[in-house]
Design a protein around this motif. Structure first.
Motif, mmCIF file in Angstrom:
data_model
loop_
_atom_site.group_PDB
_atom_site.id
_atom_site.type_symbol
_atom_site.label_atom_id
_atom_site.label_comp_id
_atom_site.label_asym_id
_atom_site.label_seq_id
_atom_site.Cartn_x
_atom_site.Cartn_y
_atom_site.Cartn_z
ATOM 1 N N GLU A 82 -12.905 -2.655 -1.822
ATOM 2 C CA GLU A 82 -13.182 -1.587 -0.852
ATOM 3 C C GLU A 82 -12.856 -2.057 0.555
ATOM 4 N N SER A 94 -2.141 1.737 5.599
ATOM 5 C CA SER A 94 -1.859 2.108 4.218
ATOM 6 C C SER A 94 -0.428 2.567 4.111
ATOM 7 N N LEU A 98 -2.492 7.871 0.660
ATOM 8 C CA LEU A 98 -3.191 9.153 0.760
ATOM 9 C C LEU A 98 -2.515 10.258 -0.050
ATOM 10 N N LEU A 101 -4.250 10.671 -3.478
ATOM 11 C CA LEU A 101 -5.666 11.014 -3.614
ATOM 12 C C LEU A 101 -5.819 12.380 -4.292
ATOM 13 N N ASP A 159 -10.500 14.528 0.307
ATOM 14 C CA ASP A 159 -10.702 13.084 0.191
ATOM 15 C C ASP A 159 -9.986 12.341 1.316
ATOM 16 N N ARG A 162 -12.134 12.605 4.396
ATOM 17 C CA ARG A 162 -13.258 11.670 4.328
ATOM 18 C C ARG A 162 -12.782 10.235 4.533
ATOM 19 N N TRP A 163 -11.608 9.923 3.979
ATOM 20 C CA TRP A 163 -11.077 8.561 4.087
ATOM 21 C C TRP A 163 -10.829 8.187 5.547
ATOM 22 N N ASP A 166 -14.063 7.644 7.423
ATOM 23 C CA ASP A 166 -14.652 6.347 7.085
ATOM 24 C C ASP A 166 -13.900 5.209 7.771
#
Length: 311
Positions: A82, A94, A98, A101, A159, A162-163, A166
């Motif tokens: 994680e 990254s 994405l 996802l 998602d 949210r990613w 975070d």
């Protein structure tokens, strides 16, 4: 990428450590390339870097031990499942994460937003239209000022929202860099994408039959960079810039006439191959214009990055 990370480190005041967090590190190939180059070209930066290769697959993480053995022994790389919850100074980045996802599929039907669900009839998967599974789907379009046309299909990757939130919470000072194929919202949801962008890949063949061969196809959908910008702001991220992969690589390479293409001792044939590979990465009709690089920053005053320069 090593050069861009170096510049980020310098803009942050050359902190020790500088956390370079690769989300979706796979087998560690990109990590190895970046660290090998930094070892050779930027020894001071290499001594400050703490590279965290984030990969949820235990099998792929196991490959890091061999591929990154020298850097692990030097104390420069860690493997994790994680993204760290706290990154005092550094960059989360990254590459083609994405787009993979899970995503919601929606369609405008009779003037109302409906969601496409998966059903099972006559021993096969089918599509069913129902009401949205969450009010967040409608809110998603409202926040971006997007109204779908009648019959238009689209994807909503909550998602990814949210990613990025975070990621913004994890970063104390630094950057988030997203490399992927996609568009800003106004282009992603225009008439050219009336059927959406969700596709399946199997054996290097692309198809829209996404319900066929479950577990044997890769499903992907284009990334909405406007949503990443907006939802990133919820956790303190600011937009640094968005450019195509071609613009990004040319801006970083032209300073030394693309000398980074070559490694010591390469033959002329190997150098030619490197030039051809670069051409594929920057060609407008190839990957150069399909891929975008979004960079966001936090707790830094209007940073100027070479990869975003001149565009």
């Amino acid at each position: 990428l090593a050069r861009q990370l170096l510049e980020m480190w310098e803009l942050l005041g050359s902190p020790r450590p500088f956390l370079a967090v690769e989300a979706g590190a796979g087998t560690g190939r990109l990590a190895g390339d970046i660290l090998d180059f930094a070892t050779r070209e930027f020894p001071s930066f290499y001594a400050a870097i703490e590279y965290i290769a984030v990969e949820r697959s235990a099998a792929r993480r196991a490959e890091h031990a061999q591929r990154l053995a020298l850097h692990i022994a030097a104390g420069r790389v860690l493997t994790a499942a994680e993204v760290p919850a706290a990154i005092p100074a550094g960059c989360i980045f990254s590459n083609e994460l994405l787009d993979a996802l899970p995503t919601h599929r929606v369609v405008m039907d009779g003037g109302e937003l409906r969601e496409v669900y998966v059903g099972f009839e006559s021993e096969q998967f089918t599509e069913m239209l129902r009401g949205p599974s969450t009010p967040a789907l409608g809110q998603y379009f409202r926040e971006q000022g997007i109204t779908l046309q009648e019959g238009q299909q689209a994807e909503v990757c909550l998602d990814a929202c949210r990613w990025i939130e975070d990621a913004g919470r994890a970063i104390g000072r630094g950057f988030v860099m997203t490399i992927d194929y996609g568009h800003e919202a106004h282009a992603l949801y225009d008439e050219r994408h009336n059927r959406g962008t969700l596709l399946a890949y199997r054996n290097h063949t692309v198809t829209e039959n996404i319900l066929d061969a479950p577990g044997e196809q890769d499903l992907t959908a284009h990334v909405n960079f406007t949503a990443l910008d907006l939802w990133g702001r919820h956790s303190g991220l600011e937009r640094t810039g968005l450019v195509t992969q071609s613009q990004f690589l040319v801006a970083l390479g032209r300073a030394n006439e693309f000398g980074d293409l070559y490694e010591p001792g390469q033959s002329e044939v190997e150098k030619l191959r490197a030039r051809l590979l670069l051409k594929n990465l920057i060609h407008p009709e190839g990957l150069g214009e399909k891929f975008q690089i979004l960079i966001q920053h936090k707790q830094i005053e209007t940073p100027q990055l070479t990869g975003l320069s001149g565009f």
